[in-house]
Design a protein around this motif. Sequence first.
Motif, PDB file in Angstrom:
ATOM      1  N   PRO A 205      32.280  13.042  28.055  1.00  0.00           N
ATOM      2  CA  PRO A 205      32.227  11.886  28.965  1.00  0.00           C
ATOM      3  C   PRO A 205      33.463  11.008  28.787  1.00  0.00           C
ATOM      4  O   PRO A 205      33.975  10.851  27.685  1.00  0.00           O
ATOM      5  CB  PRO A 205      30.960  11.146  28.534  1.00  0.00           C
ATOM      6  N   LYS A 206      33.926  10.443  29.890  1.00  0.00           N
ATOM      7  CA  LYS A 206      35.137   9.630  29.829  1.00  0.00           C
ATOM      8  C   LYS A 206      34.892   8.282  29.167  1.00  0.00           C
ATOM      9  O   LYS A 206      35.789   7.718  28.535  1.00  0.00           O
ATOM     10  CB  LYS A 206      35.696   9.436  31.241  1.00  0.00           C
ATOM     11  N   SER A 207      33.710   7.749  29.333  1.00  0.00           N
ATOM     12  CA  SER A 207      33.409   6.444  28.739  1.00  0.00           C
ATOM     13  C   SER A 207      32.814   6.614  27.348  1.00  0.00           C
ATOM     14  O   SER A 207      32.185   7.636  27.045  1.00  0.00           O
ATOM     15  CB  SER A 207      32.431   5.667  29.625  1.00  0.00           C
ATOM     16  N   ALA A 208      33.019   5.609  26.519  1.00  0.00           N
ATOM     17  CA  ALA A 208      32.515   5.665  25.144  1.00  0.00           C
ATOM     18  C   ALA A 208      30.992   5.664  25.143  1.00  0.00           C
ATOM     19  O   ALA A 208      30.345   5.067  26.002  1.00  0.00           O
ATOM     20  CB  ALA A 208      33.042   4.479  24.353  1.00  0.00           C
ATOM     21  N   ILE A 209      30.421   6.356  24.164  1.00  0.00           N
ATOM     22  CA  ILE A 209      28.978   6.466  24.039  1.00  0.00           C
ATOM     23  C   ILE A 209      28.532   5.742  22.778  1.00  0.00           C
ATOM     24  O   ILE A 209      29.153   5.856  21.721  1.00  0.00           O
ATOM     25  CB  ILE A 209      28.550   7.949  23.982  1.00  0.00           C
ATOM     26  N   SER A 210      27.453   4.993  22.903  1.00  0.00           N
ATOM     27  CA  SER A 210      26.848   4.366  21.730  1.00  0.00           C
ATOM     28  C   SER A 210      25.345   4.598  21.812  1.00  0.00           C
ATOM     29  O   SER A 210      24.786   4.769  22.895  1.00  0.00           O
ATOM     30  CB  SER A 210      27.153   2.869  21.669  1.00  0.00           C
ATOM     31  N   ILE A 211      24.687   4.621  20.665  1.00  0.00           N
ATOM     32  CA  ILE A 211      23.239   4.820  20.614  1.00  0.00           C
ATOM     33  C   ILE A 211      22.621   3.764  19.720  1.00  0.00           C
ATOM     34  O   ILE A 211      23.292   3.170  18.872  1.00  0.00           O
ATOM     35  CB  ILE A 211      22.878   6.230  20.102  1.00  0.00           C
ATOM     36  N   GLY A 212      21.330   3.536  19.901  1.00  0.00           N
ATOM     37  CA  GLY A 212      20.647   2.502  19.123  1.00  0.00           C
ATOM     38  C   GLY A 212      20.101   2.980  17.802  1.00  0.00           C
ATOM     39  O   GLY A 212      19.680   2.176  16.979  1.00  0.00           O
ATOM     40  N   LEU A 213      20.107   4.303  17.593  1.00  0.00           N
ATOM     41  CA  LEU A 213      19.543   4.854  16.366  1.00  0.00           C
ATOM     42  C   LEU A 213      20.438   4.517  15.181  1.00  0.00           C
ATOM     43  O   LEU A 213      21.649   4.724  15.223  1.00  0.00           O
ATOM     44  CB  LEU A 213      19.397   6.363  16.503  1.00  0.00           C
ATOM     45  N   LYS A 214      19.819   4.012  14.100  1.00  0.00           N
ATOM     46  CA  LYS A 214      20.584   3.608  12.919  1.00  0.00           C
ATOM     47  C   LYS A 214      20.206   4.456  11.718  1.00  0.00           C
ATOM     48  O   LYS A 214      19.080   4.927  11.595  1.00  0.00           O
ATOM     49  CB  LYS A 214      20.295   2.139  12.587  1.00  0.00           C
ATOM     50  N   LYS A 215      21.169   4.636  10.823  1.00  0.00           N
ATOM     51  CA  LYS A 215      20.863   5.283   9.548  1.00  0.00           C
ATOM     52  C   LYS A 215      19.934   4.368   8.753  1.00  0.00           C
ATOM     53  O   LYS A 215      20.100   3.153   8.731  1.00  0.00           O
ATOM     54  CB  LYS A 215      22.138   5.540   8.752  1.00  0.00           C
ATOM     55  N   GLN A 216      18.970   4.997   8.086  1.00  0.00           N
ATOM     56  CA  GLN A 216      17.997   4.203   7.342  1.00  0.00           C
ATOM     57  C   GLN A 216      18.417   3.967   5.889  1.00  0.00           C
ATOM     58  O   GLN A 216      17.910   3.070   5.239  1.00  0.00           O
ATOM     59  CB  GLN A 216      16.633   4.903   7.368  1.00  0.00           C
ATOM     60  N   LYS A 217      19.323   4.779   5.395  1.00  0.00           N
ATOM     61  CA  LYS A 217      19.691   4.690   3.988  1.00  0.00           C
ATOM     62  C   LYS A 217      21.026   3.970   3.840  1.00  0.00           C
ATOM     63  O   LYS A 217      22.019   4.373   4.444  1.00  0.00           O
ATOM     64  CB  LYS A 217      19.785   6.101   3.388  1.00  0.00           C
ATOM     65  N   ASP A 218      21.047   2.909   3.044  1.00  0.00           N
ATOM     66  CA  ASP A 218      22.295   2.186   2.828  1.00  0.00           C
ATOM     67  C   ASP A 218      22.665   2.126   1.350  1.00  0.00           C
ATOM     68  O   ASP A 218      23.527   1.355   0.948  1.00  0.00           O
ATOM     69  CB  ASP A 218      22.228   0.783   3.426  1.00  0.00           C
ATOM     70  N   LYS A 219      21.991   2.954   0.536  1.00  0.00           N
ATOM     71  CA  LYS A 219      22.303   3.040  -0.884  1.00  0.00           C
ATOM     72  C   LYS A 219      22.680   4.468  -1.238  1.00  0.00           C
ATOM     73  O   LYS A 219      22.338   5.406  -0.527  1.00  0.00           O
ATOM     74  CB  LYS A 219      21.094   2.599  -1.728  1.00  0.00           C
TER      75      LYS A 219
END
Length: 239
Positions: A205-219
Amino acid sequence: MKKGNILISSARSGTNYFLSVFAKCFTDAFVVKEIFRPAGDSFPQLEELLGLNKDQVVELVGSNPLGLWQQITQKCSEQERVALAKIFYYHVDSDNALWSHFHDNNRVIHLIRRNPFDVFLSHKVASQTGKWQQFGSKGEPVEVQPLVIDAEELQAFISKQSAFIDATRARFGDADYHEVFYEDLAVSVDECVAAISSIMDTPAPKSAISIGLKKQKDKTNADLVSNYDDVAIFDKNQF
């Protein structure tokens, strides 16, 4: 008839991330989750496409999952839509007719997490917190209490994971088969988009893609596992 697409993997291996990005790449695609598990999934989408209610879908999953998939791919082909569903190695028996149908008729995408320790730990974290997905930026992150990992349980999990991966490679190696690794896709959404574009043989796709799903682990794994020194030998890429 358009070729259906099936994503084969295991839980906690980045399948929802892949599906989310895929749906943004193909905005009119029919993208569903674990529709082949005994309890079924994605009922609103299936009812809209096929006119089947939840009970009818669950009955088909138990008695004729291949028939369900054929209905999906036929309807999507009629509508000129891309179809993608995911299935885990253990959702149906290894001799189920679904597998040979996938081999002969569909594009097979095999999503592997190179480090099975991460898959195992992700299961443990989700079980402890009760959160299996995380969306958006609102809300406080869930605090994960230090975990004690049983080395024998971990070894058994890694062995089973390895057997599933080897069997999938052997079954589909001569089919329309595409192997991707979560660690590569997780570098950025752009990397995932590029992999999907390559698999589907279509421009990104020509336009940038973003999603709402986040990684759950930050450690780090070492921070999450209180007896990490006892199991650190398993924390490595194995596939």
